[in-house]
Design an enzyme around this catalytic site. Structure first.
Site, PDB file in Angstrom:
ATOM      1  N   SER A 201       0.837  -1.195   0.000  1.00  0.00           N
ATOM      2  CA  SER A 201       0.000   0.000   0.000  1.00  0.00           C
ATOM      3  C   SER A 201       0.878   1.253   0.000  1.00  0.00           C
ATOM      4  O   SER A 201       1.648   1.462  -0.934  1.00  0.00           O
ATOM      5  CB  SER A 201      -0.951  -0.037   1.192  1.00  0.00           C
ATOM      6  OG  SER A 201      -1.955   0.939   1.080  1.00  0.00           O
TER       7      SER A 201
ATOM      8  N   ASP B 250      -9.507  -4.511  -5.377  1.00  0.00           N
ATOM      9  CA  ASP B 250      -8.973  -3.570  -4.391  1.00  0.00           C
ATOM     10  C   ASP B 250      -9.834  -2.318  -4.347  1.00  0.00           C
ATOM     11  O   ASP B 250      -9.975  -1.608  -5.349  1.00  0.00           O
ATOM     12  CB  ASP B 250      -7.528  -3.215  -4.742  1.00  0.00           C
ATOM     13  CG  ASP B 250      -6.790  -2.551  -3.602  1.00  0.00           C
ATOM     14  OD1 ASP B 250      -7.374  -1.677  -2.942  1.00  0.00           O
ATOM     15  OD2 ASP B 250      -5.623  -2.910  -3.365  1.00  0.00           O
TER      16      ASP B 250
ATOM     17  N   HIS C 115      -7.585  -5.218  -0.936  1.00  0.00           N
ATOM     18  CA  HIS C 115      -6.468  -4.521  -0.317  1.00  0.00           C
ATOM     19  C   HIS C 115      -5.994  -5.321   0.902  1.00  0.00           C
ATOM     20  O   HIS C 115      -6.764  -6.075   1.501  1.00  0.00           O
ATOM     21  CB  HIS C 115      -6.923  -3.129   0.115  1.00  0.00           C
ATOM     22  CG  HIS C 115      -5.827  -2.126   0.210  1.00  0.00           C
ATOM     23  ND1 HIS C 115      -5.177  -1.612  -0.897  1.00  0.00           N
ATOM     24  CD2 HIS C 115      -5.266  -1.506   1.275  1.00  0.00           C
ATOM     25  CE1 HIS C 115      -4.272  -0.741  -0.501  1.00  0.00           C
ATOM     26  NE2 HIS C 115      -4.298  -0.657   0.810  1.00  0.00           N
TER      27      HIS C 115
END
Length: 264
Positions: free
Chosen positions: A116, A191, A224
């Site tokens: 991330s 995501d 995610h």
């Protein structure tokens, strides 16, 4: 996720900003010598996260195979803003160059990785070796890396930037150049925080400009933070990272048009 054959050496200070400038070292208990290094940065949107949260299966797996793995905290908002996060990331690499041999590592094989926001840091580190803008006070330190591994990275706008304008140059895509090192980028198709379209765009820009290989993997249905928990999906990603790293270390002279065999 822990392995009996791996030792974690926690909370080593690499700078002077308290707990946000600490790192952990993972290495095999028999302390192998001349080991390659994985330097990992956590996610959290630059406002949260910690060095012992994501990617632990990756860190333990590589360490058990003889790597020295380093997972580092860095300063977050509101304590700092860009380029403060990036300066810390560069300082970690400089620390690795100077001190990792004390733990059995050979920093000539130094991979940078992240998840991330940490993926954003890792990518920018890989694309800006020895850039004095991100190395105030340690401009002479070697911050070049062998390759980059980016997991569900965010490649968009930083906080407060107008969303209808191109991402500013402090984002990785503002620093893409032909001399970029090899990249492995993995992203989930579902995501909801860092879109797969952003990852595809970053990969496309890299492939058009870089002279090195860019490996891109999409995880069908992947969300995610797919590396927070031990799962078959992340086990496959870990296997892919191992294969990519072995290929980079064994064949640095390989040209971008030669095939890469990675099985995920």
């Amino acid at each position: 996720m822990r392995r009996r054959d791996v030792q974690r050496v926690p909370n080593i200070r690499y700078r002077d900003a308290g707990r946000r400038n600490l790192l952990d070292i993972y290495r095999r208990r028999d302390a192998p010598q001349n080991a390659p290094v994985l330097n990992y940065f956590h996610g959290g949107g630059y406002t949260g996260g910690a060095k012992n949260r994501e990617a632990r299966p990756l860190l333990y797996q590589l360490a058990s195979q003889g790597w020295v793995c380093i997972s580092a905290n860095y300063r977050l908002r509101p304590q700092t803003t860009f380029p403060g996060h990036q300066i810390d990331a560069k300082k970690v690499i400089a620390w690795v160059r100077e001190h990792a041999p004390e733990y059995g590592a050979d920093p000539s094989g130094l991979f940078v990785a992240g998840s991330s926001a940490g993926s954003n840091l890792a990518a920018l580190c890989a694309l800006t070796p020895n850039d004095p803008v991100f190395q105030p006070g340690f401009e002479s330190a070697d911050t070049s890396v062998t390759a980059a591994i980016c997991l569900y990275g965010y490649y968009g706008h930083y906080f407060g930037d107008p969303p209808d304008e191109p991402p500013p140059p402090l984002q990785p895509q503002g620093y893409i150049h032909p001399g970029a090192p090899p990249f492995l980028i993995a992203h989930g198709t579902k995501d909801a925080l860092a879109t797969v379209e952003g990852a595809r765009n970053f990969v496309d820009q890299l492939r058009r400009a870089s002279d090195s290989t860019v490996v891109y993997v999409e995880l069908p249905g992947g969300q995610h933070a797919f590396d927070v928990f031990h799962s078959p999906r992340f086990e496959a990603v870990v296997d892919g990272v191992e294969a990519f790293a072995a290929w980079v270390l064994a064949a640095p002279q390989r040209t971008p048009d030669q095939p890469v065999s990675l099985f995920l």
